[in-house]
Design a protein around this motif. Structure first.
Motif, PDB file in Angstrom:
ATOM      1  N   ALA A 156       0.841  -1.200   0.000  1.00  0.00           N
ATOM      2  CA  ALA A 156       0.000   0.000   0.000  1.00  0.00           C
ATOM      3  C   ALA A 156       0.875   1.247   0.000  1.00  0.00           C
ATOM      4  N   LEU A 157       2.012   1.166   0.675  1.00  0.00           N
ATOM      5  CA  LEU A 157       2.987   2.247   0.752  1.00  0.00           C
ATOM      6  C   LEU A 157       4.288   1.710   0.166  1.00  0.00           C
ATOM      7  N   GLU A 158       4.651   2.207  -0.977  1.00  0.00           N
ATOM      8  CA  GLU A 158       5.751   1.615  -1.732  1.00  0.00           C
ATOM      9  C   GLU A 158       7.116   2.131  -1.283  1.00  0.00           C
ATOM     10  N   TYR A 159       8.073   1.203  -1.258  1.00  0.00           N
ATOM     11  CA  TYR A 159       9.483   1.509  -1.016  1.00  0.00           C
ATOM     12  C   TYR A 159      10.275   0.936  -2.181  1.00  0.00           C
ATOM     13  N   ASP A 160      11.003   1.807  -2.881  1.00  0.00           N
ATOM     14  CA  ASP A 160      11.740   1.358  -4.061  1.00  0.00           C
ATOM     15  C   ASP A 160      12.732   0.256  -3.730  1.00  0.00           C
ATOM     16  N   GLU A 161      13.385   0.365  -2.551  1.00  0.00           N
ATOM     17  CA  GLU A 161      14.385  -0.643  -2.209  1.00  0.00           C
ATOM     18  C   GLU A 161      13.741  -2.004  -1.931  1.00  0.00           C
ATOM     19  N   ASP A 162      12.520  -2.004  -1.420  1.00  0.00           N
ATOM     20  CA  ASP A 162      11.814  -3.269  -1.195  1.00  0.00           C
ATOM     21  C   ASP A 162      11.458  -3.921  -2.529  1.00  0.00           C
ATOM     22  N   THR A 163      10.975  -3.117  -3.455  1.00  0.00           N
ATOM     23  CA  THR A 163      10.643  -3.635  -4.782  1.00  0.00           C
ATOM     24  C   THR A 163      11.876  -4.225  -5.451  1.00  0.00           C
ATOM     25  N   ALA A 164      12.997  -3.507  -5.375  1.00  0.00           N
ATOM     26  CA  ALA A 164      14.234  -3.981  -5.999  1.00  0.00           C
ATOM     27  C   ALA A 164      14.696  -5.292  -5.372  1.00  0.00           C
ATOM     28  N   PHE A 165      14.605  -5.396  -4.052  1.00  0.00           N
ATOM     29  CA  PHE A 165      15.024  -6.622  -3.365  1.00  0.00           C
ATOM     30  C   PHE A 165      14.156  -7.803  -3.795  1.00  0.00           C
ATOM     31  N   ARG A 202      -1.855  -3.520  -9.939  1.00  0.00           N
ATOM     32  CA  ARG A 202      -2.371  -3.732  -8.586  1.00  0.00           C
ATOM     33  C   ARG A 202      -1.253  -3.712  -7.545  1.00  0.00           C
ATOM     34  N   GLY A 203       0.002  -3.747  -7.972  1.00  0.00           N
ATOM     35  CA  GLY A 203       1.127  -3.723  -7.049  1.00  0.00           C
ATOM     36  C   GLY A 203       2.397  -3.333  -7.783  1.00  0.00           C
ATOM     37  N   VAL A 204       3.539  -3.825  -7.314  1.00  0.00           N
ATOM     38  CA  VAL A 204       4.825  -3.484  -7.923  1.00  0.00           C
ATOM     39  C   VAL A 204       5.405  -4.655  -8.700  1.00  0.00           C
ATOM     40  N   GLY A 205       4.562  -5.641  -8.995  1.00  0.00           N
ATOM     41  CA  GLY A 205       4.968  -6.715  -9.888  1.00  0.00           C
ATOM     42  C   GLY A 205       5.720  -7.838  -9.217  1.00  0.00           C
ATOM     43  N   GLY A 206       6.250  -8.678 -10.066  1.00  0.00           N
ATOM     44  CA  GLY A 206       6.940  -9.896  -9.659  1.00  0.00           C
ATOM     45  C   GLY A 206       7.140 -10.726 -10.901  1.00  0.00           C
ATOM     46  N   ILE A 207       6.762 -11.989 -10.853  1.00  0.00           N
ATOM     47  CA  ILE A 207       6.789 -12.829 -12.044  1.00  0.00           C
ATOM     48  C   ILE A 207       5.471 -13.588 -12.140  1.00  0.00           C
ATOM     49  N   PHE A 208       5.084 -13.898 -13.372  1.00  0.00           N
ATOM     50  CA  PHE A 208       3.903 -14.705 -13.636  1.00  0.00           C
ATOM     51  C   PHE A 208       4.170 -15.530 -14.879  1.00  0.00           C
ATOM     52  N   TYR A 209       3.779 -16.789 -14.845  1.00  0.00           N
ATOM     53  CA  TYR A 209       3.885 -17.635 -16.027  1.00  0.00           C
ATOM     54  C   TYR A 209       2.737 -18.628 -16.026  1.00  0.00           C
ATOM     55  N   ASP A 210       2.403 -19.102 -17.218  1.00  0.00           N
ATOM     56  CA  ASP A 210       1.353 -20.097 -17.376  1.00  0.00           C
ATOM     57  C   ASP A 210       1.671 -20.910 -18.628  1.00  0.00           C
ATOM     58  N   ASP A 211       0.978 -22.026 -18.786  1.00  0.00           N
ATOM     59  CA  ASP A 211       1.128 -22.859 -19.983  1.00  0.00           C
ATOM     60  C   ASP A 211       2.573 -23.322 -20.179  1.00  0.00           C
ATOM     61  N   LEU A 212       3.340 -23.483 -19.088  1.00  0.00           N
ATOM     62  CA  LEU A 212       4.751 -23.856 -19.226  1.00  0.00           C
ATOM     63  C   LEU A 212       4.864 -25.349 -19.488  1.00  0.00           C
ATOM     64  N   ASN A 213       5.272 -25.685 -20.689  1.00  0.00           N
ATOM     65  CA  ASN A 213       5.507 -27.061 -21.101  1.00  0.00           C
ATOM     66  C   ASN A 213       6.605 -27.046 -22.145  1.00  0.00           C
ATOM     67  N   THR A 214       7.829 -27.360 -21.713  1.00  0.00           N
ATOM     68  CA  THR A 214       8.959 -27.414 -22.637  1.00  0.00           C
ATOM     69  C   THR A 214       9.144 -28.820 -23.201  1.00  0.00           C
TER      70      THR A 214
END
Length: 297
Positions: A156-165, A202-214
């Motif tokens: 809710a209260l963003e900190y750039d260093e937290d996002t980077a970590f 909705r936030g500061v992101g991360g990772i998302f993946y779907d349909d992963l089949n190599t």
């Protein structure tokens, strides 16, 4: 697809349970160590566990899971860590969505499915301590199999260093599996966790993946495990860093409004919410991600 996946299904389902157990233990440990702040005098929060069941259209057993929810703790206002392993036949709407999204032939003739995974959402007492989401899952049909999941930070209260970590830990988790995974899945998260009607993420992101089949099940499962195992190293240090920060009435109001944004996204756009409700899974478990309190401007 003629391969026998029974052993692989059991392996994946067991691992999701193990990850759930580790996270629950870590979160209860954080509750025990919360000795400062306005809720420190409360008893340390503990997860309440409820078995969930899915019933097929004919009323037969179709799997289930374990819903683990902690409410009103010293640190966590509400956190859920759910696991499920369900099976059955996809209804017409789910069949159409699956066929359209993945281009899987034969769903109408043989609509059987099996799915297992873990889903986590944490809403915190302190507005400076970020909320978070994580899930990983395996999906199987007679025609295809794949993995999906990810994690994203929702302060809710963003900190750039937290996002980077947070992003650095995820990048390091992805790197041994494929150098292109982190940039690709970060971009996917930025697109997926976007709230179009609010014109913002909705936030500061991360990772998302779907349909992963190599075509290499072991490789894809290893990556999915890496995503799950990176969650606590990415998130727990941020909790420990921010959990004693003093907050104001305005800070709390910003948190409640951010939760409103989170609720809007989960009810309108989230694939997991739609799939869970359409396939008849326990509605309380499916909607566990909703915050205990929210506000709208």
């Amino acid at each position: 697809m003629t391969d026998n996946f029974d052993d692989r299904k059991r392996t994946a389902s067991a691992w999701f349970r193990q990850l759930r157990d580790r996270i629950v233990a870590a979160f209860e440990g954080l509750e025990d160590s919360q000795r400062d702040g306005p809720f420190a005098a409360l008893p340390a929060g503990r997860f309440e566990m409820t078995e969930t069941r899915r019933r097929s259209d004919d009323g037969s057993d179709a799997g289930g899971g374990l819903m683990s929810v902690m409410r009103g703790g010293r640190l966590f206002e509400k956190v859920g860590v759910n696991i499920s392993t369900v099976h059955g036949e996809l209804g017409e709407r789910a069949q159409a969505a699956m066929a359209a999204r993945k281009g899987i032939p034969g769903m109408k003739e043989d609509p059987r499915f099996w799915a297992s995974g873990i889903s986590l959402v944490a809403h915190m007492q302190n507005p400076h301590t970020p909320s978070v989401h994580m899930n990983t899952r395996m999906f199987w049909t007679p025609h295809a199999w794949w993995f999906g999941g990810g994690t994203d930070l929702n302060p809710a209260l963003e900190y750039d260093e937290d996002t980077a970590f947070f992003h650095k830990v995820l990048e390091e988790a992805c790197a041994p599996h494929d150098a292109g995974y982190y940039p690709r899945f970060k971009e996917w998260a930025d697109e997926y966790f976007y709230v179009p009607h609010r014109h913002r993420a909705r936030g500061v992101g991360g990772i998302f993946y779907d349909d992963l089949n190599t075509s290499d099940w072991e490789r894809d499962f290893a990556f999915t495990k890496a995503v799950g195992e990176a969650f606590l190293p990415a998130y727990q240090p941020l909790v420990e860093k921010r959990r004693t920060t003093a907050w104001s009435k305005d800070d709390k109001q910003r948190q409640l409004e951010h939760r409103g944004l989170y609720a809007e996204y989960n009810l309108v756009y989230d694939r997991g919410t739609k799939f869970g409700l359409e396939t008849g899974h326990d509605a309380t478990a499916v909607l566990m991600s909703l915050p205990p309190l929210a506000s709208w401007p």
